[in-house]
Design a protein around this motif. Structure first.
Motif, PDB file in Angstrom:
ATOM      1  N   SER A  12       0.921  -1.117  -0.052  1.00  0.00           N
ATOM      2  CA  SER A  12      -0.002  -0.242  -0.070  1.00  0.00           C
ATOM      3  C   SER A  12       0.636   1.214   0.073  1.00  0.00           C
ATOM      4  CB  SER A  12      -0.894  -0.132   1.298  1.00  0.00           C
ATOM      5  OG  SER A  12      -0.364  -0.367   2.384  1.00  0.00           O
ATOM      6  N   ARG A  13       2.076   1.209   0.239  1.00  0.00           N
ATOM      7  CA  ARG A  13       2.946   2.317   0.332  1.00  0.00           C
ATOM      8  C   ARG A  13       4.487   1.996   0.381  1.00  0.00           C
ATOM      9  NH1 ARG A  13       3.810   3.270   6.175  1.00  0.00           N
ATOM     10  NH2 ARG A  13       2.305   1.823   7.299  1.00  0.00           N
ATOM     11  N   ILE A  15       8.158   0.774  -0.081  1.00  0.00           N
ATOM     12  CA  ILE A  15       8.712  -0.142  -1.226  1.00  0.00           C
ATOM     13  C   ILE A  15       7.669  -1.057  -1.894  1.00  0.00           C
ATOM     14  CG2 ILE A  15      10.324  -1.952  -1.115  1.00  0.00           C
ATOM     15  CD1 ILE A  15      11.867  -0.517   1.130  1.00  0.00           C
ATOM     16  N   SER A  36      -3.752  -2.003   7.166  1.00  0.00           N
ATOM     17  CA  SER A  36      -5.031  -1.133   7.578  1.00  0.00           C
ATOM     18  C   SER A  36      -5.374   0.047   6.923  1.00  0.00           C
ATOM     19  CB  SER A  36      -4.790  -0.451   9.058  1.00  0.00           C
ATOM     20  OG  SER A  36      -3.575   0.134   9.146  1.00  0.00           O
ATOM     21  N   ASN A  37      -4.385   0.341   6.058  1.00  0.00           N
ATOM     22  CA  ASN A  37      -4.602   1.829   5.203  1.00  0.00           C
ATOM     23  C   ASN A  37      -5.202   1.532   3.840  1.00  0.00           C
ATOM     24  OD1 ASN A  37      -4.270   4.395   4.495  1.00  0.00           O
ATOM     25  ND2 ASN A  37      -1.985   4.419   5.158  1.00  0.00           N
ATOM     26  N   ASN A  87       7.340  -8.462   1.720  1.00  0.00           N
ATOM     27  CA  ASN A  87       7.672  -7.005   2.131  1.00  0.00           C
ATOM     28  C   ASN A  87       7.117  -6.322   3.388  1.00  0.00           C
ATOM     29  OD1 ASN A  87       8.762  -4.170   1.086  1.00  0.00           O
ATOM     30  ND2 ASN A  87       6.505  -4.248   1.295  1.00  0.00           N
ATOM     31  N   TYR A 157      14.056  -6.423  15.624  1.00  0.00           N
ATOM     32  CA  TYR A 157      13.847  -6.142  14.086  1.00  0.00           C
ATOM     33  C   TYR A 157      15.104  -6.629  13.551  1.00  0.00           C
ATOM     34  CZ  TYR A 157      13.696  -3.630   9.637  1.00  0.00           C
ATOM     35  OH  TYR A 157      13.459  -3.022   8.433  1.00  0.00           O
ATOM     36  N   LYS A 161      15.159  -9.927  10.636  1.00  0.00           N
ATOM     37  CA  LYS A 161      15.619  -9.963   9.316  1.00  0.00           C
ATOM     38  C   LYS A 161      16.879 -11.018   9.285  1.00  0.00           C
ATOM     39  CE  LYS A 161      12.726  -6.623   7.740  1.00  0.00           C
ATOM     40  NZ  LYS A 161      11.938  -6.671   6.580  1.00  0.00           N
ATOM     41  N   ILE A 190      16.113   4.004   3.349  1.00  0.00           N
ATOM     42  CA  ILE A 190      15.147   4.284   2.131  1.00  0.00           C
ATOM     43  C   ILE A 190      13.976   4.973   2.450  1.00  0.00           C
ATOM     44  CG2 ILE A 190      13.760   2.980   0.291  1.00  0.00           C
ATOM     45  CD1 ILE A 190      16.742   1.958   0.131  1.00  0.00           C
ATOM     46  N   THR A 192      10.909   6.288   3.055  1.00  0.00           N
ATOM     47  CA  THR A 192       9.539   5.732   3.448  1.00  0.00           C
ATOM     48  C   THR A 192       9.088   6.171   4.594  1.00  0.00           C
ATOM     49  OG1 THR A 192       9.804   3.723   4.455  1.00  0.00           O
ATOM     50  CG2 THR A 192      10.285   3.701   2.140  1.00  0.00           C
ATOM     51  N   HIS A 195      10.184   5.247   8.993  1.00  0.00           N
ATOM     52  CA  HIS A 195      11.281   5.912  10.025  1.00  0.00           C
ATOM     53  C   HIS A 195      10.495   7.076  10.814  1.00  0.00           C
ATOM     54  CE1 HIS A 195      14.445   4.142   7.413  1.00  0.00           C
ATOM     55  NE2 HIS A 195      13.832   4.629   6.459  1.00  0.00           N
TER      56      HIS A 195
HETATM   57  P1  NAP Z   1       6.268   1.344   5.394  1.00  0.00           P
HETATM   58  O1  NAP Z   1       6.353   2.471   4.337  1.00  0.00           O
HETATM   59  O2  NAP Z   1       6.173   1.401   6.460  1.00  0.00           O
HETATM   60  O3  NAP Z   1       5.283   0.391   4.466  1.00  0.00           O
HETATM   61  C1  NAP Z   1       4.792  -0.935   5.299  1.00  0.00           C
HETATM   62  C2  NAP Z   1       3.993  -1.697   4.533  1.00  0.00           C
HETATM   63  O4  NAP Z   1       4.049  -2.832   5.259  1.00  0.00           O
HETATM   64  C3  NAP Z   1       2.568  -1.170   4.330  1.00  0.00           C
HETATM   65  O5  NAP Z   1       1.914  -1.609   3.191  1.00  0.00           O
HETATM   66  C4  NAP Z   1       2.058  -1.734   5.583  1.00  0.00           C
HETATM   67  O6  NAP Z   1       0.296  -1.632   5.304  1.00  0.00           O
HETATM   68  C5  NAP Z   1       2.231  -3.089   5.467  1.00  0.00           C
HETATM   69  N1  NAP Z   1       2.475  -3.604   6.720  1.00  0.00           N
HETATM   70  C6  NAP Z   1       2.582  -3.214   7.998  1.00  0.00           C
HETATM   71  N2  NAP Z   1       2.156  -4.050   8.926  1.00  0.00           N
HETATM   72  C7  NAP Z   1       1.808  -5.198   8.280  1.00  0.00           C
HETATM   73  C8  NAP Z   1       1.023  -6.615   8.683  1.00  0.00           C
HETATM   74  N3  NAP Z   1       1.273  -6.899   9.847  1.00  0.00           N
HETATM   75  N4  NAP Z   1       0.581  -7.287   7.773  1.00  0.00           N
HETATM   76  C9  NAP Z   1       0.382  -7.017   6.358  1.00  0.00           C
HETATM   77  N5  NAP Z   1       1.226  -5.712   6.184  1.00  0.00           N
HETATM   78  C10 NAP Z   1       1.533  -4.800   6.745  1.00  0.00           C
HETATM   79  O7  NAP Z   1       7.623   0.195   5.107  1.00  0.00           O
HETATM   80  P2  NAP Z   1       8.850   0.324   4.080  1.00  0.00           P
HETATM   81  O8  NAP Z   1      10.074   1.079   4.400  1.00  0.00           O
HETATM   82  O9  NAP Z   1       8.325   0.351   2.323  1.00  0.00           O
HETATM   83  O10 NAP Z   1       9.086  -1.223   4.422  1.00  0.00           O
HETATM   84  C11 NAP Z   1       9.026  -2.172   3.565  1.00  0.00           C
HETATM   85  C12 NAP Z   1      10.016  -3.489   4.003  1.00  0.00           C
HETATM   86  O11 NAP Z   1      11.370  -2.984   3.578  1.00  0.00           O
HETATM   87  C13 NAP Z   1       9.662  -3.632   5.414  1.00  0.00           C
HETATM   88  O12 NAP Z   1      10.031  -5.064   5.481  1.00  0.00           O
HETATM   89  C14 NAP Z   1      11.133  -3.149   6.065  1.00  0.00           C
HETATM   90  O13 NAP Z   1      11.654  -3.875   7.216  1.00  0.00           O
HETATM   91  C15 NAP Z   1      12.114  -3.275   4.835  1.00  0.00           C
HETATM   92  N6  NAP Z   1      13.123  -2.217   5.053  1.00  0.00           N
HETATM   93  C16 NAP Z   1      12.909  -1.086   4.724  1.00  0.00           C
HETATM   94  C17 NAP Z   1      14.179  -0.062   4.841  1.00  0.00           C
HETATM   95  C18 NAP Z   1      13.809   1.384   4.890  1.00  0.00           C
HETATM   96  O14 NAP Z   1      14.601   2.214   4.915  1.00  0.00           O
HETATM   97  N7  NAP Z   1      12.545   2.011   4.610  1.00  0.00           N
HETATM   98  C19 NAP Z   1      15.350  -0.338   5.210  1.00  0.00           C
HETATM   99  C20 NAP Z   1      15.592  -1.840   5.240  1.00  0.00           C
HETATM  100  C21 NAP Z   1      14.361  -2.734   5.012  1.00  0.00           C
HETATM  101  P3  NAP Z   1      -0.370  -0.469   5.846  1.00  0.00           P
HETATM  102  O15 NAP Z   1      -0.169   0.696   4.808  1.00  0.00           O
HETATM  103  O16 NAP Z   1      -1.982  -0.910   5.832  1.00  0.00           O
HETATM  104  O17 NAP Z   1      -0.107  -0.054   7.149  1.00  0.00           O
END
Ligand code: NAP
Length: 244
Positions: A12-13, A15, A36-37, A87, A157, A161, A190, A192, A195
């Motif tokens: 939904s948002r 990555i 939830s979003n 993801n 966390y 991973k 990244i 998003t 953070h």
């Molecule tokens: P984000 O913007 O917070 O998005 C998280 C996504 O996961 C949203 O679509 C959210 O849905 C969904 N989600 C959260 N809890 C969930 C659950 N219990 N069941 C199903 N979906 C769920 O995160 P992001 O930064 O894109 O991260 C995506 C992945 O990349 C994660 O695994 C994160 O650990 C990894 N990652 C991110 C970074 C970074 O710097 N951003 C770095 C390393 C790894 P809703 O919209 O409904 O809340």
């Protein structure tokens, strides 16, 4: 040829959104999940449909097995699962481990690791040539945190991973003769919404490239690993961090 379905959890948002949009551009029918979003998930689906693609959004907590099974039945109703990208991920509230609540630790492990294992199991059951499937590709979105460990922020966390990295190693070898490739990406900072305020900027300064990555930069690598261009890439874990 049957429809090729691309499942991305947490689409939904961030990555996951970039992965979903990129997959649709490559001609996959996309099933994306969200927690939830609903409005954000609906807008990603609309964006894909406006560009001529097919997408469905499923509300599903990937910590919940019943929600996972329901997601995979939606996938089955859309066509043949070709790619599964796990993801969805959360960090939980930041603190040293000594101050962390058990509920936080349990929840993060359930969403980030248990959910990944269960989704991978469901994907393998459908993709495996041993059980009549046509093969496929699985990509886990891990994190550079598994290497650095995230001290004083969220070691649980990082540990989740690390578990995902082991899952990638083991499953890649387990299903290599069943037409399934299993790989991971380990992003650094990244841009998003995951953070807390100020955190991304600190991470960006630590990166040798002196900037944060974009969701699209991660999605490009995920889509490469999922594609035939990576046909001999199995068990890889590509770091996407500007050198961090
Ligand atoms: P984000 O913007 O917070 O998005 C998280 C996504 O996961 C949203 O679509 C959210 O849905 C969904 N989600 C959260 N809890 C969930 C659950 N219990 N069941 C199903 N979906 C769920 O995160 P992001 O930064 O894109 O991260 C995506 C992945 O990349 C994660 O695994 C994160 O650990 C990894 N990652 C991110 C970074 C970074 O710097 N951003 C770095 C390393 C790894 P809703 O919209 O409904 O809340």
């Amino acid at each position: 040829m049957s429809t090729r379905v691309f499942l991305v959890t947490g689409g939904s948002r961030g990555i996951g959104e970039a992965v979903a949009v990129g997959a649709a551009r490559q001609g996959f029918d996309v099933v994306l999940t969200y927690a939830s979003n609903e409005a954000r998930a609906a807008s990603v689906v609309q964006r894909i449909r406006d560009a001529g693609g097919n997408a469905e959004a499923v509300r599903a907590d990937t910590a919940d097995e019943a929600d996972i099974l329901r997601t995979f039945s939606v996938v089955d109703s859309c066509g043949r699962l070709a790619v599964m990208v796990y993801n969805s991920g959360i960090t939980g509230a930041h603190s040293p481990l000594a101050e962390a609540a058990t509920e936080t630790i349990d929840r993060v492990l359930a969403v980030n690791l248990r959910g990944a294992i269960l989704c991978a199991r469901e994907a393998v059951r459908r993709m495996s040539t041993r059980s009549g499937g046509a093969g496929g590709s699985i990509v886990f979105v891990s994190s550079r945190a598994s290497f650095y460990g995230s001290p004083n922020e969220f070691v649980w966390y990082a540990a989740s991973k690390g578990g995902m990295d082991s899952l990638t190693n083991g499953l890649a070898r387990e299903v290599a003769t069943e037409g399934i490739r299993v790989n991971a990406v380990s992003p650094g900072p990244i841009a998003t919404e995951i953070h807390r305020p100020g955190k991304l900027e600190i991470g960006a300064k630590r990166s040798p490239m002196q900037r944060a990555g974009t969701p699209e930069e991660v999605a490009n690598t995920v889509l490469f690993l999922a594609s035939e261009a990576a046909s001999y890439v199995n068990g890889a874990n590509l770091v996407i961090s500007g050198g961090l």
